[in-house]
Scaffold this active site. Sequence first.
Site, mmCIF file in Angstrom:
data_model
loop_
_atom_site.group_PDB
_atom_site.id
_atom_site.type_symbol
_atom_site.label_atom_id
_atom_site.label_comp_id
_atom_site.label_asym_id
_atom_site.label_seq_id
_atom_site.Cartn_x
_atom_site.Cartn_y
_atom_site.Cartn_z
ATOM 1 N N HIS A 193 31.497 65.888 8.309
ATOM 2 C CA HIS A 193 31.695 67.476 9.017
ATOM 3 C C HIS A 193 30.399 67.507 10.191
ATOM 4 O O HIS A 193 31.404 68.436 11.051
ATOM 5 C CB HIS A 193 31.344 68.063 7.851
ATOM 6 C CG HIS A 193 32.628 67.625 6.743
ATOM 7 N ND1 HIS A 193 32.330 67.593 5.400
ATOM 8 C CD2 HIS A 193 33.410 68.573 6.578
ATOM 9 C CE1 HIS A 193 33.180 67.320 4.811
ATOM 10 N NE2 HIS A 193 34.073 68.250 5.613
ATOM 11 N N GLU A 435 44.532 62.997 -1.925
ATOM 12 C CA GLU A 435 42.608 62.938 -1.851
ATOM 13 C C GLU A 435 41.911 61.763 -2.696
ATOM 14 O O GLU A 435 40.764 61.143 -2.284
ATOM 15 C CB GLU A 435 41.466 63.806 -1.412
ATOM 16 C CG GLU A 435 42.107 65.206 -0.510
ATOM 17 C CD GLU A 435 40.718 66.078 -0.331
ATOM 18 O OE1 GLU A 435 40.381 65.584 0.737
ATOM 19 O OE2 GLU A 435 40.466 66.382 -0.784
ATOM 20 N N ASN A 458 40.105 61.197 5.040
ATOM 21 C CA ASN A 458 38.719 61.791 5.196
ATOM 22 C C ASN A 458 38.531 61.038 3.461
ATOM 23 O O ASN A 458 37.908 59.749 3.024
ATOM 24 C CB ASN A 458 38.297 62.339 5.453
ATOM 25 C CG ASN A 458 38.538 63.238 6.603
ATOM 26 O OD1 ASN A 458 39.323 62.176 7.589
ATOM 27 N ND2 ASN A 458 38.834 64.425 6.862
ATOM 28 N N ASP A 459 38.948 61.565 2.441
ATOM 29 C CA ASP A 459 38.146 61.176 1.095
ATOM 30 C C ASP A 459 39.170 60.031 0.396
ATOM 31 O O ASP A 459 38.420 59.893 -0.403
ATOM 32 C CB ASP A 459 38.535 62.632 0.447
ATOM 33 C CG ASP A 459 37.307 63.372 0.696
ATOM 34 O OD1 ASP A 459 36.420 62.609 0.792
ATOM 35 O OD2 ASP A 459 37.451 64.751 0.597
ATOM 36 N N CYS A 506 46.253 65.729 6.879
ATOM 37 C CA CYS A 506 45.285 66.521 7.746
ATOM 38 C C CYS A 506 44.277 65.729 8.019
ATOM 39 O O CYS A 506 42.958 66.314 8.258
ATOM 40 C CB CYS A 506 44.984 68.010 7.160
ATOM 41 S SG CYS A 506 44.989 67.650 5.397
HETATM 42 C C1 PEP Z 1 39.980 64.786 3.873
HETATM 43 O O1 PEP Z 1 39.465 64.791 2.601
HETATM 44 O O2 PEP Z 1 40.807 64.546 4.693
HETATM 45 C C2 PEP Z 1 40.259 65.958 4.861
HETATM 46 C C3 PEP Z 1 40.939 66.995 5.771
HETATM 47 O O3 PEP Z 1 39.304 66.789 4.085
HETATM 48 P P1 PEP Z 1 37.388 67.440 4.374
HETATM 49 O O4 PEP Z 1 38.104 66.240 5.221
HETATM 50 O O5 PEP Z 1 37.249 68.469 4.616
HETATM 51 O O6 PEP Z 1 36.782 66.695 3.294
HETATM 52 MG MG MG Z 2 38.661 66.024 1.860
#
Ligand code: PEP
Ligand code: MG
Length: 579
Positions: A193, A435, A458-459, A506
């Site tokens: 983050h 995710e 990302n997840d 996203c």
């Molecule tokens: C992700 O997991 O790709 C996502 C967009 O959510 P975050 O990065 O906030 O976990």
């Molecule tokens: Mg995520």
Amino acid sequence: MSMQVIKGISACPGVVSGKAFIFAQPEIVINEENIETSDVEREIQLFIDGRAQAKLQLEKIQAITLKNIGPNEAAIFEGHLEILLDEGVEDEIRTLIKDELMYADKAAYLVGEQYREMFATMEDAYMRERSADMKDIFRRLLANILGIHIPQLSEIEEPSVVIAFDLTPSDTAQMDKQKVLGFVTAEGGATSHVAIMSRTLVIPAIVGAKGVLNLVQDGQEIILDAIAGDIIVDPDKEQEKIYKAKLEAHQKEVARLASLKELPAVTKDGVHMDLCANVGTDIDAKPALDQGAKGVGLYRSEFLYMDRSNWPSEEEQTIAYSNVVRAFDGDLVIIRTLDIGGDKSLDYFAFPHEENPFLGWRALRVCLDKVDIFKTQLRSILRSSASGKAGIMYPMVISVEEVIKANEILEECKKELTAEGIAFDPNIQKGVMIETPAAAMMANELADIVDFFSYGTNDLTQYTLAVDRGNSHIEKLYDSFHPAVLRLMAQATAAANAKGVWVGVCGELGGNHLATLFLMGIGIKELSMSAISIPKVKEIVRATTMTEAKEIAQKVLTIGSGAEIKKFLTESVEKVLNR
Ligand code: PEP
Ligand code: MG
């Protein structure tokens, strides 16, 4: 000292140079011995002076927080000041110095501990959480009595590069962009983050620079090459020249891409792509629009819940969401429901201790258990839909049942608002984040109950590969181009599209220009990313045809290694851009 180069991971590209500002907490050692009676007045004066200093610092932080974040967050420091200046606190400290012959720092420490314990054992959960505040307040007082400096991001006088172990969203919010040229953290990976925050704020940053705090001293000259991920300490003339040239080239490229801002994201064969921005707060809307974003594919609503002392009210949330919805003037703004847990905690809400928080009680799982909190947010999102075009997106889904339950709660909120005569868009779109491998495998069924999907890559990468996204030790294993991730996405996208459900991305892969051709080719309609990535991605969209992107995607799906895929996509992008 001679020049040295420290390696990290580029989080937000850019090249800057300046003095290092070390942002680390100092160790505080208390004077345990007793004082003489003749020292009492001196110690009382030290307490009074230290308190006055602490007051000035808190007032400064309060003013900066008000300017950079908002009145609710600034109000937290009002509470801190009240405790600091409390007469009861003063009396107790004076008594310990006078009657027990304690040094002022020890007296302040003991009184602080008393308050901390008192709050920690209170019935009310909110009050219990305040014990962490007590620790902060008295630590500041103690440091000032002892003349120890607590570094504060808000006190940076000349433009500097911040070096820290890690930075929280509130640390980054306190950063004055005129003064913080860039930052480096010892912790974090490319999709952690802190890295995402740097891209949102467009501050050149390097994360995962192991050992950086031992290798750089406060005030040392450094060059931050956040394109290569290098931190150059005490650069020589030769290095300065190289990096000056690199900086100029970077600025030229940024200016060239800026000229694409007004142009549409349409392929040569006329297919339109939605290029949107990811935002964290309502102040991110303007920089996103400046980069040519045509909507918001991910509004990370959890930032509204963090760094404050209690849950945000329906009114507050409605204002924050409506501000962004209004700014995008009819373009879709997708608000993700609270994604808390994992690496994101709240000061005012005690999470149970979990061995594996990323596999634990997080995101939609929390919301479905805390229906009141979920409903407040859903009502606010619905209310914001009256100001333009809003969408709702559920994070961390693994099953159809969860989405059915969330949709039922959403319908309940709609009924309530209708009965109360409050306006909202009855056709508001709702979607799921994909995710988890489980959600990707359930695409066919999930497509029956939502309007859109959006990959949280990302997840999705972390859960598909079983590789922690924030652990820089295994950064090399974390690869969103791994064929397992890309194949899952291709399959789930085909299933969704077959049912007329549109699909976006996203996660950070959505803004990675090496992935653009593949994502377009598997049937993705919307790419949402850190605003700074939009121009480069747009350049690729405009340089290709959908037929070509589909061919490239099909080829990628036959390749069995992430490294090979990246090599092939790098060549494909070069071919597309250089013809
Ligand atoms: C992700 O997991 O790709 C996502 C967009 O959510 P975050 O990065 O906030 O976990
Ligand atoms: Mg995520």
